[in-house]
Design a protein around this motif. Structure first.
Motif, PDB file in Angstrom:
ATOM      1  N   LEU A 168       0.823  -1.216   0.000  1.00  0.00           N
ATOM      2  CA  LEU A 168       0.000   0.000   0.000  1.00  0.00           C
ATOM      3  C   LEU A 168       0.855   1.264   0.000  1.00  0.00           C
ATOM      4  N   ARG A 214      -3.568  -7.361  -1.943  1.00  0.00           N
ATOM      5  CA  ARG A 214      -2.961  -6.345  -1.079  1.00  0.00           C
ATOM      6  C   ARG A 214      -2.035  -7.036  -0.088  1.00  0.00           C
ATOM      7  N   VAL A 259      -0.356  -5.560   4.696  1.00  0.00           N
ATOM      8  CA  VAL A 259      -1.313  -4.587   5.227  1.00  0.00           C
ATOM      9  C   VAL A 259      -1.163  -4.540   6.743  1.00  0.00           C
ATOM     10  N   MET A 303      -4.055   2.011   9.606  1.00  0.00           N
ATOM     11  CA  MET A 303      -3.303   2.382   8.413  1.00  0.00           C
ATOM     12  C   MET A 303      -3.026   3.885   8.409  1.00  0.00           C
ATOM     13  N   GLN A 324      -1.805   5.024   3.095  1.00  0.00           N
ATOM     14  CA  GLN A 324      -2.226   3.632   2.886  1.00  0.00           C
ATOM     15  C   GLN A 324      -3.739   3.543   2.681  1.00  0.00           C
ATOM     16  N   TRP A 382      -5.653   2.032  -0.525  1.00  0.00           N
ATOM     17  CA  TRP A 382      -6.671   1.001  -0.281  1.00  0.00           C
ATOM     18  C   TRP A 382      -7.964   1.357  -1.011  1.00  0.00           C
ATOM     19  N   TYR A 436      -1.878  -9.782   5.663  1.00  0.00           N
ATOM     20  CA  TYR A 436      -1.489  -8.797   6.654  1.00  0.00           C
ATOM     21  C   TYR A 436       0.007  -8.881   6.956  1.00  0.00           C
TER      22      TYR A 436
END
Length: 231
Positions: free
Chosen positions: A115, A147, A150, A155, A159, A163, A177
């Motif tokens: 991101l 993505r 993350v 965030m 980011q 997104w 993640y």
């Protein structure tokens, strides 16, 4: 045998991590997986070597060197003759005849991106390249952005903006993640077997819970891909 390819013309986008995770998820479901190593740096080969040392490599999976078109064709024929359920391909950087062949031969395409503006620009360039190639070849192949890395927590503004922008494109249902479990796969081996190896240690209760959370996320990603393949 269904071919799933992870495409990015930029290094460090998370292609290898995504393929490692998918491979572990498929193997945990009892599927056999062929890994086509098109990256001349051979990260998947090193992953297997590390995994074998830690007793965390699933015998249902195998790595095939495929860094040249002739090797890819040979690897595909061998894997198909051995009736692997799935094949996962790790493309090399930049456009090439090898990458074009992998993309056009795939049944599902993943484009990973982190991101950041730079990463998403590169991912969008890869996505545009894929779409133009598919149009030129008159092919229809499910393609989704993945993505990567993350944050588990909040965030940043930047980011969040990336997104929101990605929401306009086909996306995997859930991201990968930023978890230690994913970052450590290259050294530890397959995640489902890492969980098995430490599950008998009472002192690893907290670590086990974190690993299982990561594994559950990988299973969700695998189920999305399987649904996209119509399996």
């Amino acid at each position: 045998m269904k071919l799933i390819s992870c495409c990015s013309f930029k290094g460090g986008a998370g292609k290898t991590t995504a393929l490692m995770g998918l491979c572990s998820a498929f193997a945990d479901l009892g599927k056999t997986v062929a890994l086509f190593e098109a990256d001349e740096n051979r990260p998947l080969t090193r992953w297997k070597e590390n995994a074998v040392k830690r007793n965390a490599w699933d015998a249902r999976c195998e790595v095939f060197l495929s860094e040249e078109l002739s090797l890819l064709e040979k690897s595909y024929e061998e894997a198909d003759s051995r009736q692997f359920d799935y094949a996962l391909a790790d493309t090399k950087g930049g456009s090439s005849e090898l990458n074009n062949t992998i993309i056009a031969s795939s049944n599902f395409l993943l484009v990973p991106t982190m991101l950041t503006p730079l990463d998403v620009d590169e991912a969008l360039a890869t996505y545009r390249y894929i779409i133009e190639l598919l149009l030129a070849e008159k092919l229809v192949i499910p393609t989704a952005m993945l993505r990567q890395r993350v944050p588990v927590g909040r965030m940043t503004v930047s980011q969040k903006a990336v997104w929101e922008m990605l929401n306009a494109l086909p996306l995997m249902d859930s991201p990968m993640y930023e978890r230690d479990a994913f970052a450590a796969m290259k050294d530890r081996g397959m995640l489902h077997l890492t969980i098995r190896n430490i599950s008998a240690d009472p002192a690893s209760h907290l670590a086990l819970r974190n690993l299982q959370t990561a594994m559950d996320e990988l299973q969700g990603m695998a189920k999305h891909v399987i649904a996209g393949l119509g399996d």
